[in-house]
Design an enzyme around this catalytic site. Structure first.
Site, PDB file in Angstrom:
ATOM      1  N   HIS A  16       9.170   3.252  -1.965  1.00 20.29           N
ATOM      2  CA  HIS A  16       9.025   2.329  -3.786  1.00 20.29           C
ATOM      3  C   HIS A  16       8.891   3.209  -5.002  1.00 20.29           C
ATOM      4  O   HIS A  16       8.563   2.988  -6.139  1.00 20.29           O
ATOM      5  CB  HIS A  16       7.108   2.051  -3.424  1.00 20.29           C
ATOM      6  CG  HIS A  16       6.706   0.633  -4.737  1.00 20.29           C
ATOM      7  ND1 HIS A  16       6.263   0.560  -5.475  1.00 20.29           N
ATOM      8  CD2 HIS A  16       8.206  -0.009  -4.895  1.00 20.29           C
ATOM      9  CE1 HIS A  16       6.737  -0.705  -6.169  1.00 20.29           C
ATOM     10  NE2 HIS A  16       7.310  -1.224  -6.158  1.00 20.29           N
TER      11      HIS A  16
ATOM     12  N   CYS B 283       1.950   1.142  -9.286  1.00 25.04           N
ATOM     13  CA  CYS B 283       2.750   2.118  -8.175  1.00 25.04           C
ATOM     14  C   CYS B 283       3.943   3.190  -7.826  1.00 25.04           C
ATOM     15  O   CYS B 283       3.905   4.992  -8.267  1.00 25.04           O
ATOM     16  CB  CYS B 283       2.903   2.057  -6.430  1.00 25.04           C
ATOM     17  SG  CYS B 283       2.081   0.764  -5.960  1.00 25.04           S
TER      18      CYS B 283
END
Length: 553
Positions: free
Chosen positions: A149, A93
């Site tokens: 993130h 991610c």
């Protein structure tokens, strides 16, 4: 095609750091009318940019790649646009998101190891200019909806401080789709839904995140003036674990016995519907005719969580093709070659210079990008300016036990996890990760079944692999023993890249990150004024010590 030896021999360290940018010669030929919807009006001269990032979608998990999961919206948008069939991202991610937003490889931002954990005092380094910051310079309204993130330990790390006018979404890598609650470890739990810089308690209505994010996107488009350019970064949580979906999306997938695959299918069906709703909204309010819609997964699928990368090897978190080769396409009325397939090399770092150039922005000369402007490659079918990809060099990942500098011909320590692509050659060293092929029949039973998985057993201590990805995209034939000269040349490239790497940023967890100390919410905990007070205190203490010494003397 240019001979591989010539390509490798002619590339130098200078070529790694010097990048040119192609101009789009049709900037002045955009339609002047944005559609026939009730909100249609004269278009902005710059295109509206909608970047949709799916989370953990496997390479096979789209209808046009042969999936049993139906994705009619994605199939139609891709068929009417340009399918990217040689498109690469990063295996996890944070790395993919950081490279998209900066145009730089991980080794150039310090984020080359793993992901940013919730309790780490870490974020995308503040000295990196971001894509939304560059778009704001040329008049774009910038909005982010979904998963960030990229770190949040300081207020300066938050999306609204990194170029977005508004932010609605989550800061962490995962969480409950309905409650937006996340536990990083036992007792370290908190709420993770934000609107701009504050916890969005008012939106805690138990709405499934894919639908909630889509509603937010529709609100943004309804309230914005389509005559002014907009950048929408929609980073859906789906189809990342936990595997959750509204009941109605299971209707077409009752026949899938594997519970994880069934839930995953329902999540993807909901995501496909959401993207249809976003597209309809673009048309309704007069954005569509002057828009560029880019769709991408952030990494490969995770078979144990229902994702499929078949026929590619490996999974999310690995440098096999199944971890880094992604579903991707561009859909836009502005494309010249609609309904085509692009097989040229494209990487997620390329969106940064491509979109800035399309937006008529400027790329600062002092920013050494790793991405290329690939618009003419996608829109007109021209050759890609990209001939290589540094997939990564991770100096602190678990070292391969039998790797050594000697095994790397004195050029490269093969204990280090690394992967690089040059033209059609791909080299992997160290421990590249889970390497099975997971065919569709692996999901035929109620639970995870590795009986059907294909494996290759190699001699103990192997730390180097070489593949011709053009001829062998499924990485079945290791050629490292057959072409040692090519191995040496690619190791030399790794060594050259490594000389430009910045130190790894991967700090230990900070106990102050506990949401219990922050009103039950995951959010910034590092206070700049605290640091200043401590610094002032230490300075004061030193002055006092000096005074005491004078008195004593």
């Amino acid at each position: 095609m240019v001979a591989t030896g010539t390509v490798l021999g002619g590339l130098s360290l200078l070529s790694l750091l010097t990048y040119g940018y192609l101009a789009w010669d049709s900037l002045g030929q955009r339609p002047g009318d944005t559609g026939s919807g009730p909100g249609s009006s004269p278009s902005s001269p710059q295109p509206h940019i909608i970047f949709i990032l799916a989370d953990d979608q496997g390479f096979r998990d789209v209808g046009y790649h042969g999936s049993e999961i139906k994705t009619p919206t994605l199939d139609q948008l891709a068929a009417e646009g340009v399918k990217l069939e040689n498109y690469y991202v990063q295996p996890m991610c944070t790395p993919s998101r950081s490279q998209f937003i900066t145009g730089k490889y991980q080794i150039h931002t310090g984020l080359q190891h793993s992901i940013i954990r919730p309790t780490q005092p870490n974020c995308l380094p503040l000295d990196n200019v971001t894509l939304p910051q560059k778009l704001k310079e040329v008049g774009y309204s910038t909005h982010m909806v979904g998963k960030w993130h990229l770190g949040f330990y300081r207020r300066e790390c938050m999306p609204t401080q990194r170029g977005f006018d508004t932010f609605f979404g989550s800061l962490l890598g995962s969480g409950d789709y309905y409650t937006h609650f996340k536990c990083d470890s036992p007792g370290i739990c908190g709420y993770d839904l934000y609107e701009n810089d504050n916890a969005a308690w008012d939106h805690d209505n138990g709405i499934y995140s894919t639908q909630m994010y889509t509603q937010k996107v529709q609100q943004i488009l309804a309230s914005h003036d389509p005559r002014k350019p907009i950048f929408l970064y929609i980073a859906y949580q789906a189809v990342h674990s936990p595997l959750q979906a509204p009941g109605k999306y299971f209707e077409n997938y009752r026949s899938i016995n594997n519970i994880n695959r069934r839930r995953y299918a329902a999540m993807l069906a909901c995501l496909d519907e959401a993207i249809n709703n976003v597209t309809l909204t673009l048309k309704k309010y007069g954005y569509y005719e002057n828009s560029i819609i880019i769709y991408s997964s952030d990494n490969g699928g995770q078979p144990m969580a229902g994702g499929s990368n078949w026929p590619l090897r490996g999974s999310k978190g690995t440098y096999w093709e199944g971890g880094i080769r992604a579903v991707g396409f561009v859909h836009s009325p502005l494309l010249k070659n609609k309904g085509s397939v692009c097989k040229e090399l494209v990487h997620i770092t390329d969106w940064f210079p491509t979109l800035i150039t399309l937006a008529e922005g400027q790329i600062d000369e002092d920013i050494q990008l790793d991405g290329y402007d690939i618009w003419e490659t996608i829109s007109e079918g021209r050759r890609s300016p990209r001939v290589d990809i540094l997939h990564n060099i991770d100096p602190i990942y678990t070292k391969a036990k039998n790797g050594s500098l000697a095994a790397g011909y004195g050029i490269w320590n093969t204990a280090i996890q690394s992967a690089i692509r040059v033209n059609h050659w791909k080299l992997l060293t160290g421990n590249p990760g889970y390497s099975d092929w997971v065919p569709p029949q692996a999901f035929s039973n109620a639970g995870p079944n590795r009986w059907h998985n294909e494996r290759i057993s190699w001699s103990a201590g192997k730390t180097v692999w070489l593949f011709n990805i053009t001829a062998d995209p499924y990485e079945r034939v290791d050629l490292s023993a057959k072409y040692p000269d090519v191995v040496k040349q690619l190791m030399q490239r790794l060594s050259q890249f490594n000389k430009t790497a910045v130190p790894v940023r991967y700090p230990p967890k900070d106990p102050r990150s506990n949401p219990k100390l922050n009103g039950g919410v995951w959010g910034p905990w590092f206070k700049e004024d605290e640091k200043k007070k401590k610094s002032d205190k230490s300075k004061g203490a030193n002055k006092q010590k000096k005074k005491n010494k004078k008195k004593a003397s």
